[in-house]
Design an enzyme around this catalytic site. Structure first.
Site, PDB file in Angstrom:
ATOM      1  N   HIS A 182       0.826  -1.205   0.000  1.00  0.00           N
ATOM      2  CA  HIS A 182       0.000   0.000   0.000  1.00  0.00           C
ATOM      3  C   HIS A 182       0.863   1.259   0.000  1.00  0.00           C
ATOM      4  O   HIS A 182       1.693   1.455   0.887  1.00  0.00           O
ATOM      5  CB  HIS A 182      -0.889  -0.029   1.248  1.00  0.00           C
ATOM      6  CG  HIS A 182      -1.943   1.018   1.285  1.00  0.00           C
ATOM      7  ND1 HIS A 182      -2.218   1.744   2.420  1.00  0.00           N
ATOM      8  CD2 HIS A 182      -2.815   1.461   0.341  1.00  0.00           C
ATOM      9  CE1 HIS A 182      -3.213   2.574   2.189  1.00  0.00           C
ATOM     10  NE2 HIS A 182      -3.594   2.428   0.926  1.00  0.00           N
ATOM     11  N   ASP A 208      -1.130   6.319  -5.303  1.00  0.00           N
ATOM     12  CA  ASP A 208      -2.152   7.307  -5.661  1.00  0.00           C
ATOM     13  C   ASP A 208      -1.575   8.302  -6.657  1.00  0.00           C
ATOM     14  O   ASP A 208      -0.466   8.825  -6.456  1.00  0.00           O
ATOM     15  CB  ASP A 208      -2.603   8.064  -4.411  1.00  0.00           C
ATOM     16  CG  ASP A 208      -3.081   7.125  -3.321  1.00  0.00           C
ATOM     17  OD1 ASP A 208      -4.169   6.566  -3.477  1.00  0.00           O
ATOM     18  OD2 ASP A 208      -2.353   6.946  -2.320  1.00  0.00           O
ATOM     19  N   HIS A 266      -1.492  11.270  -2.126  1.00  0.00           N
ATOM     20  CA  HIS A 266      -2.803  10.775  -1.715  1.00  0.00           C
ATOM     21  C   HIS A 266      -3.813  11.895  -1.490  1.00  0.00           C
ATOM     22  O   HIS A 266      -4.928  11.853  -1.990  1.00  0.00           O
ATOM     23  CB  HIS A 266      -2.675   9.935  -0.444  1.00  0.00           C
ATOM     24  CG  HIS A 266      -3.988   9.441   0.081  1.00  0.00           C
ATOM     25  ND1 HIS A 266      -4.766  10.188   0.948  1.00  0.00           N
ATOM     26  CD2 HIS A 266      -4.673   8.295  -0.148  1.00  0.00           C
ATOM     27  CE1 HIS A 266      -5.864   9.524   1.228  1.00  0.00           C
ATOM     28  NE2 HIS A 266      -5.842   8.364   0.583  1.00  0.00           N
ATOM     29  N   GLU A 273      -4.156   3.995  -8.214  1.00  0.00           N
ATOM     30  CA  GLU A 273      -5.420   4.612  -7.821  1.00  0.00           C
ATOM     31  C   GLU A 273      -5.476   6.026  -8.379  1.00  0.00           C
ATOM     32  O   GLU A 273      -4.642   6.876  -8.048  1.00  0.00           O
ATOM     33  CB  GLU A 273      -5.597   4.652  -6.303  1.00  0.00           C
ATOM     34  CG  GLU A 273      -6.932   5.280  -5.949  1.00  0.00           C
ATOM     35  CD  GLU A 273      -7.219   5.390  -4.470  1.00  0.00           C
ATOM     36  OE1 GLU A 273      -8.138   6.164  -4.100  1.00  0.00           O
ATOM     37  OE2 GLU A 273      -6.524   4.729  -3.682  1.00  0.00           O
ATOM     38  N   GLU A 293       0.604  -0.545  -4.769  1.00  0.00           N
ATOM     39  CA  GLU A 293      -0.487   0.399  -4.972  1.00  0.00           C
ATOM     40  C   GLU A 293       0.041   1.793  -4.701  1.00  0.00           C
ATOM     41  O   GLU A 293       0.891   1.997  -3.831  1.00  0.00           O
ATOM     42  CB  GLU A 293      -1.634   0.068  -4.000  1.00  0.00           C
ATOM     43  CG  GLU A 293      -2.870   0.934  -4.145  1.00  0.00           C
ATOM     44  CD  GLU A 293      -2.871   2.186  -3.263  1.00  0.00           C
ATOM     45  OE1 GLU A 293      -3.794   2.998  -3.397  1.00  0.00           O
ATOM     46  OE2 GLU A 293      -1.930   2.359  -2.443  1.00  0.00           O
TER      47      GLU A 293
END
Length: 272
Positions: free
Chosen positions: A34, A63, A76, A136, A61
């Site tokens: 993450h 952002d 993020h 993301e 993952e």
């Protein structure tokens, strides 16, 4: 499809929907780090990716949003205060100004001066090292469609040759914003997409299907056995975030989840 059904009380009851084999093979590892290794190192930085890779993680993952001049970069929050030495909206600065920020000093002195990375830098790192990516799409408010379009186009440019040559697979594009996923689909239809969900609405899985998503990524407390069966039956892969407890991880894997996104990169041993 009725995604909110609960498990039957009778343990001997037949499952309401049989598990079926999904048609296409799933190319991504089960374990996904993450925001890089976003606790061991400053989240959404190359330092975090390197920390995760050093512990054997192959999938990450992160952002991504757009600068004012349309450059995709990793962050993020909608604002800069929490993870940089600046303030204000992340979408108000051009990339030349964002690239000079300190995105590491908030985490620890060791990482002071670590810059926010561009998507180009993350692409180079992943492609060079054979890592896979869940991107993301995290648009600043009002920039939903432009973010989906531009990020999808950059992904096609950066990964296209490696994918065609069989050396990599496309990043999985995910978002809580249907408009962003729709714009990505319109720009580059061949990229795989996933709808992120932190709650279950009556039409959420229909939205995922209308967007031609290959997966849904659920807040981990939403996941139960019947839901996984239902979604697999309908051809959707199921991933969960953010899974940091070992007992919960074991349970989710037993349910047949296709991916677990975790902060606990120094606790779990990532397996295929």
């Amino acid at each position: 499809m009725s995604p909110n059904r609960t498990l039957p009380n009778d343990v001997d009851a037949e499952p309401p929907i049989p598990t079926v084999a999904l048609v296409a093979p799933w190319p991504y590892p089960t374990w996904i780090a993450h925001r890089g290794a976003g606790r061991l190192a400053p989240e959404n930085t190359l330092a975090a990716f390197r920390a995760g890779a050093a512990l054997g993680w192959r999938a990450f993952e992160c952002d991504v949003k757009l600068s004012a001049d349309g450059v995709p970069f990793l962050l993020h929050d909608d604002t800069l205060e929490r993870t940089t030495d600046a303030a204000g909206s992340a979408g108000d600065l051009n990339w030349a100004d964002l690239a000079r920020l300190d995105a590491g000093g908030w985490h620890s002195r060791l990482y002071a001066g670590e810059p926010p990375p561009s998507l180009d830098a993350i692409a180079a790192f992943c492609l060079r090292n054979g890592h896979l990516l869940n991107l993301e799409l995290k648009p600043v408010p009002g920039d939903e469609a432009r973010t989906g379009q531009i990020v999808a186009q950059i992904v096609r440019q950066r990964w296209g040759e490696a994918v065609r040559d069989g050396l990599s697979v496309w990043p999985l594009l995910s978002s809580f914003e249907p408009r962003t996923l729709a714009a990505a689909r319109e720009a580059v239809p061949e990229l795989p997409r996933a709808l992120l969900l932190d709650k279950l609405a009556p039409d959420c899985f229909e939205i995922a299907e209308r967007l031609d998503c290959v997966a849904v990524i659920l807040e981990e407390s939403l996941v139960h056995a019947d839901l996984v069966r239902t979604l697999h039956h309908d051809g959707l892969r199921v991933l969960a975030y953010t899974v940091n407890d070992t007992e919960r991880a074991d349970l989710l894997l037993d349910l047949g989840l296709d991916g677990l996104i975790s902060d606990a990169v120094d606790t779990f041993v990532p397996t295929p």
